[in-house]
Design a protein around this motif. Structure first.
Motif, PDB file in Angstrom:
ATOM      1  N   PRO A 181       0.810  -1.225   0.000  1.00 50.83           N
ATOM      2  CA  PRO A 181       0.000   0.000   0.000  1.00 50.83           C
ATOM      3  C   PRO A 181       0.840   1.272   0.000  1.00 50.83           C
ATOM      4  CG  PRO A 181      -0.005  -1.033   2.182  1.00 50.83           C
ATOM      5  CD  PRO A 181       0.657  -1.995   1.249  1.00 50.83           C
ATOM      6  N   ASP A 182       2.114   1.162   0.382  1.00 47.69           N
ATOM      7  CA  ASP A 182       3.019   2.312   0.379  1.00 47.69           C
ATOM      8  C   ASP A 182       3.734   2.482  -0.954  1.00 47.69           C
ATOM      9  OD1 ASP A 182       4.492   0.011   0.596  1.00 47.69           O
ATOM     10  OD2 ASP A 182       5.733   0.666   2.280  1.00 47.69           O
ATOM     11  N   GLY A 183       3.392   1.641  -1.938  1.00 48.77           N
ATOM     12  CA  GLY A 183       4.041   1.713  -3.241  1.00 48.77           C
ATOM     13  C   GLY A 183       5.346   0.959  -3.327  1.00 48.77           C
ATOM     14  N   ASN A 184       5.779   0.365  -2.217  1.00 45.72           N
ATOM     15  CA  ASN A 184       7.011  -0.422  -2.215  1.00 45.72           C
ATOM     16  C   ASN A 184       6.732  -1.878  -2.578  1.00 45.72           C
ATOM     17  OD1 ASN A 184       8.388   1.857  -1.395  1.00 45.72           O
ATOM     18  ND2 ASN A 184       8.432   1.269   0.765  1.00 45.72           N
ATOM     19  N   GLU A 197      -4.148  -0.698   2.689  1.00 46.90           N
ATOM     20  CA  GLU A 197      -3.688  -0.241   3.998  1.00 46.90           C
ATOM     21  C   GLU A 197      -2.594  -1.112   4.602  1.00 46.90           C
ATOM     22  OE1 GLU A 197      -6.590   0.582   6.945  1.00 46.90           O
ATOM     23  OE2 GLU A 197      -7.911   1.696   5.606  1.00 46.90           O
ATOM     24  N   ASN A 198      -2.707  -2.427   4.438  1.00 52.25           N
ATOM     25  CA  ASN A 198      -1.865  -3.350   5.187  1.00 52.25           C
ATOM     26  C   ASN A 198      -1.161  -4.382   4.310  1.00 52.25           C
ATOM     27  OD1 ASN A 198      -2.714  -2.335   7.800  1.00 52.25           O
ATOM     28  ND2 ASN A 198      -4.662  -3.392   7.431  1.00 52.25           N
ATOM     29  N   ILE A 199      -0.112  -4.968   4.900  1.00 53.50           N
ATOM     30  CA  ILE A 199       0.505  -6.183   4.393  1.00 53.50           C
ATOM     31  C   ILE A 199      -0.038  -7.334   5.232  1.00 53.50           C
ATOM     32  CG2 ILE A 199       2.675  -7.429   3.998  1.00 53.50           C
ATOM     33  CD1 ILE A 199       2.538  -4.899   2.371  1.00 53.50           C
ATOM     34  N   TYR A 200      -0.333  -8.463   4.596  1.00 52.38           N
ATOM     35  CA  TYR A 200      -0.780  -9.658   5.314  1.00 52.38           C
ATOM     36  C   TYR A 200       0.199 -10.783   4.999  1.00 52.38           C
ATOM     37  CZ  TYR A 200      -5.029  -6.862   5.362  1.00 52.38           C
ATOM     38  OH  TYR A 200      -5.934  -5.829   5.525  1.00 52.38           O
ATOM     39  N   PHE A 201       0.552 -11.558   6.030  1.00 48.34           N
ATOM     40  CA  PHE A 201       1.404 -12.704   5.751  1.00 48.34           C
ATOM     41  C   PHE A 201       1.058 -13.875   6.650  1.00 48.34           C
ATOM     42  CE2 PHE A 201       4.117 -10.213   8.732  1.00 48.34           C
ATOM     43  CZ  PHE A 201       4.476 -11.179   9.672  1.00 48.34           C
TER      44      PHE A 201
END
Length: 628
Positions: free
Chosen positions: A432-435, A481-485
């Motif tokens: 979500p941060d473009g990275n 909004e988030n990363i999920y792992f």
């Protein structure tokens, strides 16, 4: 744990550099029809040379550079290259993907040991150009490096049995000499060294590490050196081992310690520095020249005049391996903004592209200097971000610019998360941060994992080790909004850790973990993880769980008929579930499920074009499915 036509590019100082590419016509089996998958072809092709030696060919009495090629998911081969003319001959193995094990037995027979599903021992009669019936090593998946000992027999290591094997080419007798480690958790016996008369040395790991020596006359296997030692060199005069305190030397006849002075200078040169400063391994040919392989290319060059010159860069002429590259397993798939399909090879460190409009494909040279394969492939800022095993490498490739990996320009290595993290098990996603975010597994012999991010604009690399202690990250996804792992207990070089609880984790860039849901012991999570329509879907056992980020809870669990390791987004609220024999749709809101089509076995990778067309792979084959 594998390929072309070549483009000729000119490097600095007028150096002619052969850059691997593949452009071919690839016709569909039929024009794609809605709801009916068709075979697009086998666009992923490369070489993955795991072993090399030289032979004097009895057929013409000429010296040949002998290569053992691993074709992941398909059938491997050996290649003979005339060291003077450059002409090549290709001999497919009877069965098996290929091997690290390769021995020239008196320019008469070639011994090849294969991996990965079943360890086969193959014997090739050089004069007759004929393979013998394969020998099966029961219970073993891998033969590792092999060597010819002073008793004229071939010895090798194995996985997962961690054994020492013996083969007599004169009698065709094969023996398993037993496990070389008393630790049942150790699965690897590699490499094997046979240069000291009367002895065979073998290193083992990875739960505990050490060296064993096999006494040929007595048949005894005993400890050698100190715990955690690794072998650096064995020859007829001395054995050199590496340990934390530095190098140690032993007499090759008596196995007694030697003083360190004077022996390091006698060690054999095995690597030469090429024009970009990279070290490449080589063998010495009968004529004194050096022969080696770098990725998809080979080279033959004059030896330096003295030992000091080995560290001086040499402008070697990289030449294409002069036989046709076989199709290999497709590891990952994605697409660019123009609808071109991009993928990586299951072993061999190359990528490929396939144009659905023209049906043409292209295969690259090696994307970095380390061996392994590209797991993660994500387009960001119109560039292709790559994450690769085994060096924990993070690279950026611009398809619009000329290929120059040798000069580290394109693809460009922007960072590495090694040595702590080496395998990008969860592959990569756009956050979500473009990275570009990647989920990793730890180095060999360690339970653990981590995250990394690459900023596509600044190319800054950041990493986080062991967010869930001693667990690898196996699946990764993102919403706005988030990363999920997800995590599990797999590790490189170690058996699955049954004692852990797998986790589903919500990670907010700039903050870290904001939600952590552990599962009961025995519930294994995997790579199947997808953010879709404001929800997150992931797999365990024969079930799919649906997590609601707004409520911060798992809202429901849905049973499925078969195991899945791959989910795709078919539409706004519909997930595609690949099982062992079918593609199934699931509406995440209503729970409605339906079979879309049958698939030919386990699907390894998939990507969905903007128009809804699905491309998926089964081993080396690429399929196309048009949705209604």
């Amino acid at each position: 744990m594998n390929r072309r036509n070549f483009l000729n590019q000119t490097g600095k100082a007028g150096l002619s550099i052969m850059v691997l590419s593949l452009a071919g016509d690839l016709a569909f089996a039929a024009e794609p029809q809605t709801g009916k998958p068709v075979l697009a072809g086998q666009p992923c092709r490369n070489f993955n040379i795991l072993a090399r030696t030289s032979v004097i060919d009895p057929k013409d009495n000429r010296e040949k550079f002998l290569l053992s090629n691993f074709a992941d998911g398909e059938t491997g081969n050996i290649i003979l290259i005339d060291v003077k003319t450059g002409k090549g001959e290709n001999f497919p193995l009877p069965v098996g993907a290929g091997a690290w094990g390769l021995v020239n037995w008196h320019d008469n027979k070639i011994i090849v040991g294969t991996c990965t599903e079943q360890a086969y021992l193959h014997v090739f009669d050089l004069k007759k150009r004929k393979w013998a019936e394969p020998i099966i090593s029961k219970g073993e998946s891998y033969f590792w490096q092999m060597g010819l000992a002073s008793d004229d027999k071939v010895y090798g290591g194995t996985y997962p049995g961690c054994t020492l094997t013996q083969y007599d080419p004169a009698t065709n007798e094969f023996r398993n000499l037993g496990k070389v480690s008393n630790n049942p958790e150790n699965q690897y016996s590699r490499p094997v060294y046979c240069q000291a008369p009367g002895y065979v040395f073998v290193w083992y790991g990875f739960n505990t590490k050490g060296i064993k020596v096999y006494h040929i006359n007595s048949g005894k296997i005993e400890d050698f050196g100190e715990p955690d030692d690794t072998i650096k060199e064995v020859n007829t005069e001395f054995i050199c081992v590496e340990r934390k305190a530095g190098l140690a030397f032993y007499d090759a006849k008596t196995l007694q310690p030697l003083p360190t002075e004077g022996y390091e200078e006698k060690m054999e040169k095995t690597h030469i520095k090429i024009q970009n400063g990279e070290w490449c391994s080589f063998i010495t040919l009968k004529n004194g020249r050096l022969a080696g392989v770098r990725g998809q290319d080979y080279f033959i060059t004059d030896a330096p005049k003295n030992n000091a010159d080995y560290s001086t860069p040499v402008n070697v002429a990289l030449k294409r391996i002069p036989v046709e590259a076989p199709p290999t397993t497709i590891m990952s798939l994605t697409h660019d903004e123009d609808g071109k399909i991009w993928g990586s090879c299951g072993f061999g460190q190359t990528i490929f592209s396939f144009d659905p409009k023209t049906k043409k494909y292209w295969n690259s040279a090696a994307v970095c200097k380390n061996g392994g394969e590209v797991y993660g492939m994500v387009f960001a800022n119109k560039q292709l971000h790559l994450s690769a095993y085994v060096g924990g490498d993070l690279m950026i490739y611009d398809p619009k610019q000329p290929w120059d990996q040798l000069g580290n320009k394109n693809p460009k290595l922007v960072g590495s998360v090694a040595p702590d993290l080496i395998r990008p098990e969860a592959k990569s996603i756009l956050g979500p941060d473009g990275n570009v975010w990647t989920g990793w597994s730890a180095k060999y012999g360690v339970y653990g994992g981590g995250l990394s991010s690459v900023n596509p604009v600044t190319q800054e690399v950041k990493s986080w080790y062991d967010p869930i202690p001693e667990q690898q990250i196996t699946g990764i996804a993102a919403d706005n909004e988030n990363i999920y792992f997800t995590t599990n207990g797999h590790a490189s070089g170690l058996p699955y850790n049954e004692g852990i609880q797998c986790h589903f984790v919500v990670w907010k860039p700039g903050t870290g973990i904001v939600k952590d849901i552990p599962f009961e012991k025995g519930v294994a999570l995997n790579r199947a993880l997808l953010a879709i329509d404001g929800l997150v879907v992931f797999s365990h056992k024969k079930e799919l769980s649906i997590y609601d980020p707004g409520k911060k809870e798992i809202m429901k669990t849905i049973p499925i008929e078969d195991y899945t390791d791959l989910l795709i987004r078919l539409s706004k609220d519909t997930v595609g579930i690949f099982t062992n024999d079918a593609l199934i749709s699931l509406n995440v809101r209503t729970g409605a499920m339906a079979e879309i089509c049958k698939v030919p076995g386990e699907v390894g990778a998939a990507t969905v074009l903007p128009d809804g067309t699905v491309y998926y792979s089964a081993k080396s084959k690429l399929y196309c499915l048009k949705q209604g």
